[in-house]
Write a protein that holds these residues in place. Structure first.
Motif, PDB file in Angstrom:
ATOM      1  N   GLY A 251       0.824  -1.205   0.000  1.00  0.00           N
ATOM      2  CA  GLY A 251       0.000   0.000   0.000  1.00  0.00           C
ATOM      3  C   GLY A 251       0.852   1.245   0.000  1.00  0.00           C
ATOM      4  O   GLY A 251       1.828   1.351   0.765  1.00  0.00           O
ATOM      5  N   VAL A 252       0.495   2.197  -0.846  1.00  0.00           N
ATOM      6  CA  VAL A 252       1.335   3.371  -1.054  1.00  0.00           C
ATOM      7  C   VAL A 252       1.529   4.174   0.240  1.00  0.00           C
ATOM      8  O   VAL A 252       2.567   4.827   0.425  1.00  0.00           O
ATOM      9  CB  VAL A 252       0.745   4.245  -2.185  1.00  0.00           C
ATOM     10  CG1 VAL A 252      -0.569   4.900  -1.766  1.00  0.00           C
ATOM     11  CG2 VAL A 252       1.746   5.287  -2.653  1.00  0.00           C
ATOM     12  N   ASN A 253       0.568   4.128   1.146  1.00  0.00           N
ATOM     13  CA  ASN A 253       0.707   4.840   2.423  1.00  0.00           C
ATOM     14  C   ASN A 253       1.908   4.367   3.222  1.00  0.00           C
ATOM     15  O   ASN A 253       2.447   5.122   4.040  1.00  0.00           O
ATOM     16  CB  ASN A 253      -0.521   4.602   3.322  1.00  0.00           C
ATOM     17  CG  ASN A 253      -1.831   4.949   2.670  1.00  0.00           C
ATOM     18  OD1 ASN A 253      -1.860   5.275   1.498  1.00  0.00           O
ATOM     19  ND2 ASN A 253      -2.898   4.896   3.426  1.00  0.00           N
ATOM     20  N   HIS A 254       2.302   3.112   3.011  1.00  0.00           N
ATOM     21  CA  HIS A 254       3.261   2.456   3.904  1.00  0.00           C
ATOM     22  C   HIS A 254       4.651   2.291   3.281  1.00  0.00           C
ATOM     23  O   HIS A 254       5.490   1.615   3.860  1.00  0.00           O
ATOM     24  CB  HIS A 254       2.712   1.086   4.307  1.00  0.00           C
ATOM     25  CG  HIS A 254       1.319   1.138   4.859  1.00  0.00           C
ATOM     26  ND1 HIS A 254       1.044   1.538   6.146  1.00  0.00           N
ATOM     27  CD2 HIS A 254       0.128   0.880   4.267  1.00  0.00           C
ATOM     28  CE1 HIS A 254      -0.274   1.486   6.337  1.00  0.00           C
ATOM     29  NE2 HIS A 254      -0.849   1.105   5.221  1.00  0.00           N
ATOM     30  N   TYR A 255       4.887   2.893   2.128  1.00  0.00           N
ATOM     31  CA  TYR A 255       6.183   2.706   1.471  1.00  0.00           C
ATOM     32  C   TYR A 255       7.333   3.200   2.334  1.00  0.00           C
ATOM     33  O   TYR A 255       8.380   2.541   2.442  1.00  0.00           O
ATOM     34  CB  TYR A 255       6.206   3.416   0.118  1.00  0.00           C
ATOM     35  CG  TYR A 255       5.407   2.735  -0.965  1.00  0.00           C
ATOM     36  CD1 TYR A 255       4.734   1.536  -0.724  1.00  0.00           C
ATOM     37  CD2 TYR A 255       5.319   3.286  -2.240  1.00  0.00           C
ATOM     38  CE1 TYR A 255       3.999   0.925  -1.717  1.00  0.00           C
ATOM     39  CE2 TYR A 255       4.592   2.673  -3.246  1.00  0.00           C
ATOM     40  CZ  TYR A 255       3.932   1.498  -2.975  1.00  0.00           C
ATOM     41  OH  TYR A 255       3.211   0.898  -3.978  1.00  0.00           O
ATOM     42  N   GLY A 256       7.173   4.362   2.937  1.00  0.00           N
ATOM     43  CA  GLY A 256       8.241   4.892   3.764  1.00  0.00           C
ATOM     44  C   GLY A 256       8.563   3.971   4.929  1.00  0.00           C
ATOM     45  O   GLY A 256       9.734   3.661   5.189  1.00  0.00           O
ATOM     46  N   ALA A 257       7.516   3.493   5.616  1.00  0.00           N
ATOM     47  CA  ALA A 257       7.724   2.582   6.742  1.00  0.00           C
ATOM     48  C   ALA A 257       8.346   1.268   6.278  1.00  0.00           C
ATOM     49  O   ALA A 257       9.196   0.690   6.990  1.00  0.00           O
ATOM     50  CB  ALA A 257       6.399   2.320   7.450  1.00  0.00           C
ATOM     51  N   TYR A 258       7.952   0.804   5.105  1.00  0.00           N
ATOM     52  CA  TYR A 258       8.479  -0.463   4.582  1.00  0.00           C
ATOM     53  C   TYR A 258       9.988  -0.379   4.371  1.00  0.00           C
ATOM     54  O   TYR A 258      10.744  -1.241   4.843  1.00  0.00           O
ATOM     55  CB  TYR A 258       7.769  -0.807   3.273  1.00  0.00           C
ATOM     56  CG  TYR A 258       8.274  -2.049   2.591  1.00  0.00           C
ATOM     57  CD1 TYR A 258       7.769  -3.304   2.907  1.00  0.00           C
ATOM     58  CD2 TYR A 258       9.264  -1.978   1.608  1.00  0.00           C
ATOM     59  CE1 TYR A 258       8.219  -4.453   2.283  1.00  0.00           C
ATOM     60  CE2 TYR A 258       9.727  -3.116   0.975  1.00  0.00           C
ATOM     61  CZ  TYR A 258       9.210  -4.351   1.314  1.00  0.00           C
ATOM     62  OH  TYR A 258       9.675  -5.482   0.696  1.00  0.00           O
ATOM     63  N   PHE A 259      10.439   0.646   3.680  1.00  0.00           N
ATOM     64  CA  PHE A 259      11.872   0.731   3.385  1.00  0.00           C
ATOM     65  C   PHE A 259      12.691   1.095   4.620  1.00  0.00           C
ATOM     66  O   PHE A 259      13.844   0.662   4.743  1.00  0.00           O
ATOM     67  CB  PHE A 259      12.109   1.712   2.235  1.00  0.00           C
ATOM     68  CG  PHE A 259      11.657   1.174   0.908  1.00  0.00           C
ATOM     69  CD1 PHE A 259      12.294   0.090   0.332  1.00  0.00           C
ATOM     70  CD2 PHE A 259      10.566   1.730   0.247  1.00  0.00           C
ATOM     71  CE1 PHE A 259      11.873  -0.427  -0.882  1.00  0.00           C
ATOM     72  CE2 PHE A 259      10.137   1.230  -0.975  1.00  0.00           C
ATOM     73  CZ  PHE A 259      10.787   0.142  -1.538  1.00  0.00           C
ATOM     74  N   ARG A 260      12.123   1.851   5.538  1.00  0.00           N
ATOM     75  CA  ARG A 260      12.835   2.104   6.795  1.00  0.00           C
ATOM     76  C   ARG A 260      12.991   0.812   7.584  1.00  0.00           C
ATOM     77  O   ARG A 260      14.037   0.585   8.226  1.00  0.00           O
ATOM     78  CB  ARG A 260      12.094   3.157   7.627  1.00  0.00           C
ATOM     79  CG  ARG A 260      12.195   4.565   7.071  1.00  0.00           C
ATOM     80  CD  ARG A 260      11.733   5.596   8.092  1.00  0.00           C
ATOM     81  NE  ARG A 260      10.338   5.406   8.482  1.00  0.00           N
ATOM     82  CZ  ARG A 260       9.295   5.945   7.851  1.00  0.00           C
ATOM     83  NH1 ARG A 260       9.497   6.695   6.771  1.00  0.00           N
ATOM     84  NH2 ARG A 260       8.067   5.744   8.289  1.00  0.00           N
ATOM     85  N   LYS A 261      11.973  -0.047   7.536  1.00  0.00           N
ATOM     86  CA  LYS A 261      12.063  -1.332   8.228  1.00  0.00           C
ATOM     87  C   LYS A 261      13.147  -2.199   7.598  1.00  0.00           C
ATOM     88  O   LYS A 261      13.926  -2.853   8.313  1.00  0.00           O
ATOM     89  CB  LYS A 261      10.714  -2.054   8.178  1.00  0.00           C
ATOM     90  CG  LYS A 261      10.676  -3.348   8.972  1.00  0.00           C
ATOM     91  CD  LYS A 261      10.876  -3.108  10.461  1.00  0.00           C
ATOM     92  CE  LYS A 261      10.751  -4.385  11.262  1.00  0.00           C
ATOM     93  NZ  LYS A 261      10.974  -4.157  12.710  1.00  0.00           N
ATOM     94  N   LEU A 262      13.235  -2.214   6.279  1.00  0.00           N
ATOM     95  CA  LEU A 262      14.301  -2.954   5.616  1.00  0.00           C
ATOM     96  C   LEU A 262      15.666  -2.447   6.063  1.00  0.00           C
ATOM     97  O   LEU A 262      16.568  -3.228   6.354  1.00  0.00           O
ATOM     98  CB  LEU A 262      14.167  -2.829   4.098  1.00  0.00           C
ATOM     99  CG  LEU A 262      13.523  -4.016   3.367  1.00  0.00           C
ATOM    100  CD1 LEU A 262      12.104  -4.260   3.863  1.00  0.00           C
ATOM    101  CD2 LEU A 262      13.533  -3.794   1.854  1.00  0.00           C
TER     102      LEU A 262
END
Length: 415
Positions: A251-262
């Motif tokens: 989901g586009v809302n969560h892209y920032g959180a996704y890559f920070r988690k990586l």
């Protein structure tokens, strides 16, 4: 309203041969007759209005519920004819206004906190698993294969796993995280091919069950483990992270959180590889039929959306490959296999499911062939020097895996 539909089709269908049979039996023909004939029968007058107002949703729904029937040719033939014509003549403005509205609402529809993400995954993946055996390869790889010349589906899916393993540059004993681990095929393959320690996470209970059964059956329980866990809840650090066919569900809302988690999960010299469907056009909204019936909460990203979030996360794009038409070939194989096993699918589910699934596979294939869908393989690193500076290491690793494929058993981390 049939007059408006008639105007709509005459404007769009300039090439090929389409016959539309209305609810009262009237037949109208469109195109120049240059391709094999396609004939469509509409069941009621209401459908004529719906096709004009919202063709992207109503076409799939009508086929799914038997209100639109193919009198000549199949639904793939109809979609192919329509989309090849759309390359030269876009949909009318009133349909584009719907796209704008859907785009404005996309963040609401793609808001995927853990609970909602789990329900979205269950909608698609926690159905009777026998359905997937009817059209996937024997390893149940439910993502784009890598088609070298003359390859069939089984060979293409093996080549995809090999290609990913080579890009990851895994060293023996390293810890690998597989986000969205499916039915376990990639994680098990990496453990055997790269002699690494693998943790896979999924939000599908059915996939988790199969993955664990496969791990025990192959005697790999010391090297591979699968967990029912959202990627946001994973802790620890990993030398390598791979995610195949999962980013479309973020989901586009969560892209920032996704890559920070990586970034947080990777070791300092860690490498991640994201394999995702993407679009070679600016950001837009999810196809409404796919969003409603197939992948709720899903979205296919533009590269610009991914890159912006990656840049803000502090990760480095170390390599980018765009796979063109590989997914079209994968989907063709899936569609042909599904149609060959349609009676079995109907016995497991019902005719409505079969029409829905056929439309999904046909629409997806034509989108990769005639619209703007591709596959991105994005390699990420925390440090710019974490990998060799040329791609030669990938080719060398791939050749080495081919030579030794299946010849060795995985070593456990620390042995």
């Amino acid at each position: 309203m049939f007059t408006l539909l008639d105007i709509f089709l005459r404007r769009i269908v300039r090439r090929g041969s389409l016959t539309l049979i209305s609810a009262d039996g009237t037949a109208r023909r469109y195109g120049d007759g240059s391709r094999p004939a396609v004939s469509v029968r509409l069941a009621d007058k209401r459908l004529e209005r719906q096709l004009v107002l919202d063709p992207q949703l109503s076409l799939g729904e009508a086929y799914m519920h038997g209100r639109l029937e193919m009198a000549e040719g199949g639904i793939y033939d109809f979609l192919e004819l329509f989309l090849t014509n759309l390359a030269n003549e876009p949909l009318p403005g009133w349909t584009r206004s719907l796209d704008t509205a859907r785009y404005m609402l996309r963040r609401l529809r793609q808001f995927n906190p853990t609970g909602r993400a789990r329900r979205n995954v269950a909608h698609h993946y926690d159905i009777d698993g026998a359905i997937y055996d009817l059209f996937l390869d024997t390893d149940r790889q439910y993502s784009c294969g890598y088609f070298t010349e003359g390859a069939d589906l089984e060979e293409a899916q093996l080549a995809k796993k090999r290609h990913l393993a080579a890009k990851l540059a895994i060293e023996p004993g390293q810890r690998v995280l597989d986000i969205g681990s499916g039915w376990g095929g990639l994680g098990l393959y990496l453990a055997k091919a790269a002699h690494c320690d693998v943790t896979g996470v999924t939000l599908s209970r059915e996939q988790l069950k199969v993955s664990r059964e496969r791990t025990a059956r192959e005697g790999l329980s010391r090297a591979v483990r699968f967990e029912f866990k959202d990627y946001r809840k994973v802790e620890g650090q990993f030398d390598r992270i791979v995610s195949v066919g999962m980013f479309e569900h973020v989901g586009v809302n969560h892209y920032g959180a996704y890559f920070r988690k990586l970034r947080d999960l990777l070791t300092d010299d860690g490498v991640a590889l994201i394999h995702t469907i993407g679009r070679s056009e600016p950001p837009t909204a999810t196809n409404p039929f796919i969003a409603k019936y197939i992948f709720p909460g899903g979205y296919i990203p533009a590269l610009s959306e991914m890159a912006a979030s990656i840049e803000r996360s502090g990760l480095v794009i170390a390599d980018l490959e765009v796979l063109r038409l590989h997914y079209a070939e994968t989907l063709r194989a899936w569609r042909e296999r599904f149609l060959a096993n349609r009676d079995k699918a109907a016995a497991i589910q019902d005719e409505t499911f079969c029409r829905m699934w056929e439309f999904y596979l046909a629409a997806s294939e034509t989108a990769f062939r005639y619209q703007n869908l591709v596959v991105f393989q994005v390699q990420l690193a925390k440090r710019i020097k974490s990998l060799p500076i040329t791609r030669d290491y990938m080719y060398k690793a791939e050749r080495g895996i081919i030579e030794h494929e299946g010849a060795e058993q995985p070593r456990m981390a620390g042995e």
